[in-house]
Design a protein around this motif. Structure first.
Motif, PDB file in Angstrom:
ATOM      1  N   ALA A 191       0.836  -1.196   0.000  1.00 49.35           N
ATOM      2  CA  ALA A 191       0.000   0.000   0.000  1.00 49.35           C
ATOM      3  C   ALA A 191       0.870   1.245   0.000  1.00 49.35           C
ATOM      4  O   ALA A 191       0.579   2.228  -0.685  1.00 49.35           O
ATOM      5  CB  ALA A 191      -0.936  -0.004   1.211  1.00 49.35           C
ATOM      6  N   LEU A 192       1.973   1.205   0.754  1.00 53.33           N
ATOM      7  CA  LEU A 192       2.869   2.362   0.801  1.00 53.33           C
ATOM      8  C   LEU A 192       3.623   2.516  -0.513  1.00 53.33           C
ATOM      9  O   LEU A 192       3.882   3.624  -0.969  1.00 53.33           O
ATOM     10  CB  LEU A 192       3.848   2.217   1.964  1.00 53.33           C
ATOM     11  CG  LEU A 192       3.228   2.420   3.350  1.00 53.33           C
ATOM     12  CD1 LEU A 192       4.213   2.042   4.435  1.00 53.33           C
ATOM     13  CD2 LEU A 192       2.773   3.860   3.539  1.00 53.33           C
TER      14      LEU A 192
ATOM     15  N   GLU B  92       2.470   1.857  -3.420  1.00 51.36           N
ATOM     16  CA  GLU B  92       1.534   2.467  -4.366  1.00 51.36           C
ATOM     17  C   GLU B  92       1.607   3.988  -4.340  1.00 51.36           C
ATOM     18  O   GLU B  92       1.422   4.642  -5.340  1.00 51.36           O
ATOM     19  CB  GLU B  92       0.096   2.052  -4.034  1.00 51.36           C
ATOM     20  CG  GLU B  92      -0.386   0.739  -4.609  1.00 51.36           C
ATOM     21  CD  GLU B  92      -0.208   0.607  -6.092  1.00 51.36           C
ATOM     22  OE1 GLU B  92      -0.671   1.494  -6.820  1.00 51.36           O
ATOM     23  OE2 GLU B  92       0.412  -0.383  -6.530  1.00 51.36           O
ATOM     24  N   ILE B  93       1.785   4.553  -3.134  1.00 47.90           N
ATOM     25  CA  ILE B  93       1.691   6.013  -3.007  1.00 47.90           C
ATOM     26  C   ILE B  93       3.062   6.646  -2.861  1.00 47.90           C
ATOM     27  O   ILE B  93       3.184   7.789  -2.453  1.00 47.90           O
ATOM     28  CB  ILE B  93       0.816   6.400  -1.803  1.00 47.90           C
ATOM     29  CG1 ILE B  93       1.330   5.718  -0.539  1.00 47.90           C
ATOM     30  CG2 ILE B  93      -0.639   6.071  -2.039  1.00 47.90           C
ATOM     31  CD1 ILE B  93       0.961   6.451   0.714  1.00 47.90           C
TER      32      ILE B  93
ATOM     33  N   GLN C  51       3.730  10.136  -4.183  1.00 47.13           N
ATOM     34  CA  GLN C  51       3.114  11.219  -3.418  1.00 47.13           C
ATOM     35  C   GLN C  51       3.888  11.492  -2.137  1.00 47.13           C
ATOM     36  O   GLN C  51       3.997  12.618  -1.696  1.00 47.13           O
ATOM     37  CB  GLN C  51       1.666  10.868  -3.071  1.00 47.13           C
ATOM     38  CG  GLN C  51       0.728  11.022  -4.243  1.00 47.13           C
ATOM     39  CD  GLN C  51      -0.576  10.314  -3.972  1.00 47.13           C
ATOM     40  OE1 GLN C  51      -0.668   9.098  -4.028  1.00 47.13           O
ATOM     41  NE2 GLN C  51      -1.592  11.076  -3.633  1.00 47.13           N
ATOM     42  N   VAL C  52       4.396  10.389  -1.502  1.00 50.96           N
ATOM     43  CA  VAL C  52       5.126  10.567  -0.256  1.00 50.96           C
ATOM     44  C   VAL C  52       6.371  11.397  -0.497  1.00 50.96           C
ATOM     45  O   VAL C  52       6.664  12.354   0.220  1.00 50.96           O
ATOM     46  CB  VAL C  52       5.510   9.201   0.361  1.00 50.96           C
ATOM     47  CG1 VAL C  52       6.357   9.401   1.598  1.00 50.96           C
ATOM     48  CG2 VAL C  52       4.258   8.426   0.704  1.00 50.96           C
TER      49      VAL C  52
ATOM     50  N   PRO D  80      -5.649  -1.533   3.945  1.00 52.79           N
ATOM     51  CA  PRO D  80      -4.379  -0.797   3.936  1.00 52.79           C
ATOM     52  C   PRO D  80      -4.281   0.147   2.737  1.00 52.79           C
ATOM     53  O   PRO D  80      -3.779   1.263   2.867  1.00 52.79           O
ATOM     54  CB  PRO D  80      -3.327  -1.904   3.842  1.00 52.79           C
ATOM     55  CG  PRO D  80      -4.008  -3.138   4.266  1.00 52.79           C
ATOM     56  CD  PRO D  80      -5.444  -2.981   3.963  1.00 52.79           C
ATOM     57  N   ALA D  81      -4.792  -0.302   1.580  1.00 46.44           N
ATOM     58  CA  ALA D  81      -4.746   0.556   0.393  1.00 46.44           C
ATOM     59  C   ALA D  81      -5.577   1.811   0.615  1.00 46.44           C
ATOM     60  O   ALA D  81      -5.219   2.901   0.169  1.00 46.44           O
ATOM     61  CB  ALA D  81      -5.239  -0.197  -0.833  1.00 46.44           C
TER      62      ALA D  81
ATOM     63  N   ALA E  74      -3.706   4.205   2.887  1.00 47.66           N
ATOM     64  CA  ALA E  74      -2.598   4.828   2.168  1.00 47.66           C
ATOM     65  C   ALA E  74      -3.102   5.909   1.220  1.00 47.66           C
ATOM     66  O   ALA E  74      -2.643   7.051   1.269  1.00 47.66           O
ATOM     67  CB  ALA E  74      -1.812   3.765   1.397  1.00 47.66           C
ATOM     68  N   ALA E  75      -4.075   5.557   0.374  1.00 48.18           N
ATOM     69  CA  ALA E  75      -4.508   6.483  -0.677  1.00 48.18           C
ATOM     70  C   ALA E  75      -5.231   7.695  -0.095  1.00 48.18           C
ATOM     71  O   ALA E  75      -5.011   8.830  -0.523  1.00 48.18           O
ATOM     72  CB  ALA E  75      -5.407   5.757  -1.679  1.00 48.18           C
TER      73      ALA E  75
ATOM     74  N   ILE F   3      -2.687   9.748   2.704  1.00 51.47           N
ATOM     75  CA  ILE F   3      -1.598  10.585   2.206  1.00 51.47           C
ATOM     76  C   ILE F   3      -2.108  11.980   1.862  1.00 51.47           C
ATOM     77  O   ILE F   3      -1.404  12.974   2.025  1.00 51.47           O
ATOM     78  CB  ILE F   3      -0.900   9.927   0.982  1.00 51.47           C
ATOM     79  CG1 ILE F   3       0.354  10.682   0.565  1.00 51.47           C
ATOM     80  CG2 ILE F   3      -1.819   9.793  -0.204  1.00 51.47           C
ATOM     81  CD1 ILE F   3       1.500  10.514   1.500  1.00 51.47           C
TER      82      ILE F   3
ATOM     83  N   ARG G 201      -2.488  15.141   5.693  1.00 51.51           N
ATOM     84  CA  ARG G 201      -1.784  16.399   5.462  1.00 51.51           C
ATOM     85  C   ARG G 201      -2.746  17.588   5.420  1.00 51.51           C
ATOM     86  O   ARG G 201      -2.480  18.641   6.006  1.00 51.51           O
ATOM     87  CB  ARG G 201      -1.011  16.327   4.158  1.00 51.51           C
ATOM     88  CG  ARG G 201       0.432  16.066   4.392  1.00 51.51           C
ATOM     89  CD  ARG G 201       1.091  15.312   3.265  1.00 51.51           C
ATOM     90  NE  ARG G 201       1.705  14.130   3.839  1.00 51.51           N
ATOM     91  CZ  ARG G 201       2.743  14.185   4.651  1.00 51.51           C
ATOM     92  NH1 ARG G 201       3.264  15.349   4.986  1.00 51.51           N
ATOM     93  NH2 ARG G 201       3.268  13.091   5.144  1.00 51.51           N
TER      94      ARG G 201
ATOM     95  N   LYS H  87       1.392  -3.910 -14.893  1.00 51.47           N
ATOM     96  CA  LYS H  87       1.552  -3.848 -13.439  1.00 51.47           C
ATOM     97  C   LYS H  87       0.210  -4.080 -12.738  1.00 51.47           C
ATOM     98  O   LYS H  87       0.123  -4.848 -11.780  1.00 51.47           O
ATOM     99  CB  LYS H  87       2.121  -2.478 -13.043  1.00 51.47           C
ATOM    100  CG  LYS H  87       2.415  -2.385 -11.563  1.00 51.47           C
ATOM    101  CD  LYS H  87       3.022  -1.037 -11.197  1.00 51.47           C
ATOM    102  CE  LYS H  87       3.215  -0.910  -9.701  1.00 51.47           C
ATOM    103  NZ  LYS H  87       2.004  -1.174  -8.912  1.00 51.47           N
TER     104      LYS H  87
ATOM    105  N   VAL I 294       0.815   1.358   7.810  1.00 49.17           N
ATOM    106  CA  VAL I 294       0.637   2.315   6.728  1.00 49.17           C
ATOM    107  C   VAL I 294       0.622   3.733   7.275  1.00 49.17           C
ATOM    108  O   VAL I 294       1.294   4.626   6.747  1.00 49.17           O
ATOM    109  CB  VAL I 294      -0.670   2.017   5.954  1.00 49.17           C
ATOM    110  CG1 VAL I 294      -0.872   3.044   4.863  1.00 49.17           C
ATOM    111  CG2 VAL I 294      -0.615   0.631   5.357  1.00 49.17           C
TER     112      VAL I 294
ATOM    113  N   ILE J 224       3.162   6.788   6.345  1.00 53.47           N
ATOM    114  CA  ILE J 224       2.885   8.054   5.651  1.00 53.47           C
ATOM    115  C   ILE J 224       3.097   9.265   6.542  1.00 53.47           C
ATOM    116  O   ILE J 224       3.327  10.341   6.044  1.00 53.47           O
ATOM    117  CB  ILE J 224       1.468   8.118   5.016  1.00 53.47           C
ATOM    118  CG1 ILE J 224       0.389   7.692   5.990  1.00 53.47           C
ATOM    119  CG2 ILE J 224       1.385   7.329   3.759  1.00 53.47           C
ATOM    120  CD1 ILE J 224      -0.986   7.678   5.356  1.00 53.47           C
TER     121      ILE J 224
END
Lengths: 200, 465
Positions: free
Chosen positions: A167-168, A170-171, A174-175, B113-114, B117-118, B121, B125, B301, B415, B419
């Motif tokens: 999951a990390l 994937e992003i 952005q990180v 988890p996805a 994360a998505a 992130i 913030r 992918k 996760v 982040i």
């Protein structure tokens, strides 16, 4: 080089199976609802493609560390003990492959003797199910390769799949863009121990 | 003896690091060879049945494919924009919008988890910038991210359905209300917290902006509508709905949103371009894109990502089916069930014990593995005690949600730590206050079966059963 080509072939075959299965079911749904026709053979074909996907992919999964495992206990061990336990784990897994290859052989031999075809498709039943033997043989070879790597000190054994890491991953663009830490397995481990910082 | 051999070998295999799938298969094989008269050929037959006879389970690869197409940052961004415009103007609205965005993204992606994360992130913030404490921001996202496995379509539910042979469609109906309920509970808690702490509200963007962001997000939202609509309406089975949603997700991601694939960053209409010119150019480019699909790195992918998770999950499932077969032929669950009924155990006491057991298991195993090992044991006992199979499934799924938030295996914690760049301990502390809400919800869902059963029974009554 040869390994690289073989990996591409594996990935191609796996992709072909999963995309083919999706399209077959999709087209069957469209035909049934749109045109009131459709084949009963689709279900059997797609089920067999699924079996081939899983059993063919199992060995690919070992190489790519996608199989889940419980690593909480192993992580607490020292390097030396961990290596020994890792070797035992691999030997037991090889036993598993061996036993299943015998099981698959016995089962396929019976099917071959009876000589029946699949229910809706004109293919001998043993042929459709032959992936059982092929898959476990491939899995055995991959695990044997892992054993050699461990003995040569290139690996510590099975690596459990980490969904959080995926999951990390994937992003990660952005990180990086927003200036946070770039995550990875080592990073995650250090995150566990350190008191942190940065972030905001 | 048999029961001891089965479980001791299973747990020893798992704890020395053998993958869960192989541990399940090997412990079953050892038990069969030592204690039963089954031939190895019949084991081969069982294994093939495990991988190739459950049509309902084929929904797993299809949903994974559709989620891989739509789990992109672009889709998350659109859903967040819509959620923020919809409820951002309330006090604490940004946090509530994160909950809503998590619920929507969870329904599209199906992975917790996805989702964290998505959505995290972007949202964590944004909240910190707007003056929210970072621990609140992360805690909210981690908790609402767990809704991914409860709000349908859910992979875990498909696995439960396949293991216990209950209807996956009914599980999908049953998860809807508890999912909304937990989302609302989180939002109410945020609102109260925001009142006390005087957290800021966003300006009301105006109705036209809200509609515009809704339209932008509708590519993802429509997927939820298609999947749930066809399943709830009894038009398609979960497997068929999943295949349709995979094709839909591909079209939206590649040709409409253009976040990934050969048309990435190609705009629908360039500046100063005439409408007819744009139409012709798009048609031509789309046709060309089709040719380039098989060699496109994004496409390869996405397909391989979905394949890897499919292989991992389904290989565990196949071995777990063999494990369940050993359990049933040795009548192990029945013996435990008779023992429990003999002790005069009440259903509520059983459910309480089950919750504690599952919460403990959630600390060191993945949700799918827990369901596959525990469901064949717990299910027959629950049936003896007169507990509804669908209700039981929802309780198990909610337990798995909480397992995603408890160390050391809590994926969502990792996760969130990743982040924010903070420690795992910090993530645990941030998640805990909101975890209490999940625990309250778990108690409500456990002791009020109607929360889970209302939707499936209502749909039944509509269809006239």
């Amino acid at each position: 080089m040869l390994g690289h080509i073989f990996e591409k072939v594996e990935e191609g075959f796996i992709s072909l199976l999963i995309v083919g299965m999706t399209l077959l079911v999709f087209v069957e749904v469209v035909l049934r609802f749109g045109f009131n026709t459709g084949g009963v053979w689709v279900e059997e074909l797609v089920l067999h493609m699924g079996a081939w996907l899983i059993l063919f992919g199992a060995s690919y999964g070992v190489k790519k560390n996608v199989h889940i495992g419980v690593d909480a206990v192993v992580n607490m061990m020292g390097a030396k003990l961990r290596r020994r336990v890792g070797i035992i784990a691999i030997l037991l897994s090889l036993l598993y492959c061996g036993l299943f290859m015998i099981a698959a052989w016995n089962y396929l031999a019976k099917l071959y003797l009876i000589g029946i075809e699949m229910e809706d498709l004109p293919i001998p039943s043993w042929l459709g199910k032959s992936i059982l033997l092929i898959g476990f043989a491939m899995l055995g070879v991959r695990i044997f390769q892992l054993l050699i790597n461990v003995l040569q000190g290139k690996s510590t054994g099975f690596v459990s799949h980490n969904e959080a890491e995926d999951a990390l991953e994937e992003i990660k663009d952005q990180v990086v863009e927003t200036g946070a830490k770039k995550p990875g397995r080592e990073e995650l481990d250090s995150v566990k121990n350190s008191s942190g910082g940065g972030g905001s | 003896m048999t029961i001891a051999a089965l479980f001791i070998s299973l747990f020893s295999f798992m704890f020395i690091g053998i993958p869960v799938a192989i541990s399940l298969g090997l412990s079953s094989l050892v038990t069969i060879l030592l204690f039963s008269n089954d031939s190895l050929a019949s084991v081969g037959l069982k294994m093939f049945q495990g991988v190739g006879s459950h049509y309902a389970l084929l929904a797993v690869p299809f949903f994974l494919l559709s989620s891989a197409f739509l789990s992109t940052g672009g889709v998350a961004r659109r859903l967040i924009d819509f959620a923020t415009n919809a409820i951002g103007h309330v006090r604490g609205g940004l946090a509530m919008a994160s909950v809503l965005a998590c619920m929507l993204f969870a329904a599209v992606s199906g992975s917790s988890p996805a989702t964290v994360a998505a959505i995290g992130i972007i949202c964590i913030r944004a909240m910190v910038r707007a003056g929210y404490p970072e621990s609140l921001a992360a805690g909210v996202v981690m908790n609402s991210g767990t809704l991914g496995i409860l709000i349908p379509p859910s992979i875990i539910m498909l696995i439960y359905a396949a293991t216990t042979e209950v209807s996956a469609a009914r599980m999908f109906m049953a998860g809807f209300l508890p999912g909304i309920m937990i989302g609302l509970m989180l939002m109410i808690a945020i609102y109260i917290f925001a009142r006390i702490k005087k957290l800021p509200a966003q300006p009301w963007p105006g109705f036209p902006t809200l509609m515009r962001t809704f339209l932008a997000a509708s590519g993802g939202l429509m997927l939820i509508a298609i999947v749930l609509g066809t399943i709830y309406g009894g038009i398609a089975s979960p497997t068929e709905a999943a295949a349709v949603s995979a094709v839909y997700a591909f079209i939206v991601a590649v040709f409409v949103y253009r976040d990934i694939g050969p048309l990435k960053a190609v705009s629908w209409r360039q500046e100063g371009e005439a409408l007819s010119g744009a139409f012709g150019r798009n048609a031509q480019q789309m046709l060309m894109a089709f040719v380039r699909l098989p060699t496109d790195s994004d496409m390869r992918k996405v397909v391989m990502d979905a394949s890897k998770v499919t292989i991992m999950l389904m290989f565990v499932v196949a071995n777990a089916m063999l494990f369940a077969h050993v359990l049933t032929t040795e009548r192990i669950p029945h013996e435990i069930a008779e023992l429990m009924v003999g002790l005069g155990l009440e259903p509520w006491a059983f459910l309480l014990i089950m919750n504690l057991l599952l919460l403990a298991a959630g600390n060191f195993m993945e949700p799918s593995a827990i369901i596959l090992i525990m469901a064949p044991i717990l299910f027959p006992i629950a049936m003896q005690l007169g507990i509804d199979p669908i209700h039981l499934g929802i309780i198990m799924v909610v337990n798995m949600e909480i397992g995603l938030l408890t160390p050391p295996v809590g994926l969502n914690l990792f996760v969130a730590a990743g982040i924010t760049g903070r420690s795992l301990g910090w993530a645990v502390r941030a998640a805990t206050p909101w975890l209490l809400i999940l625990l309250i919800a778990l108690m409500l869902i456990t002791f009020f079966p109607q929360i889970s059963l209302f939707v499936p029974e209502y749909i039944d009554s509509l269809r006239g059963y």
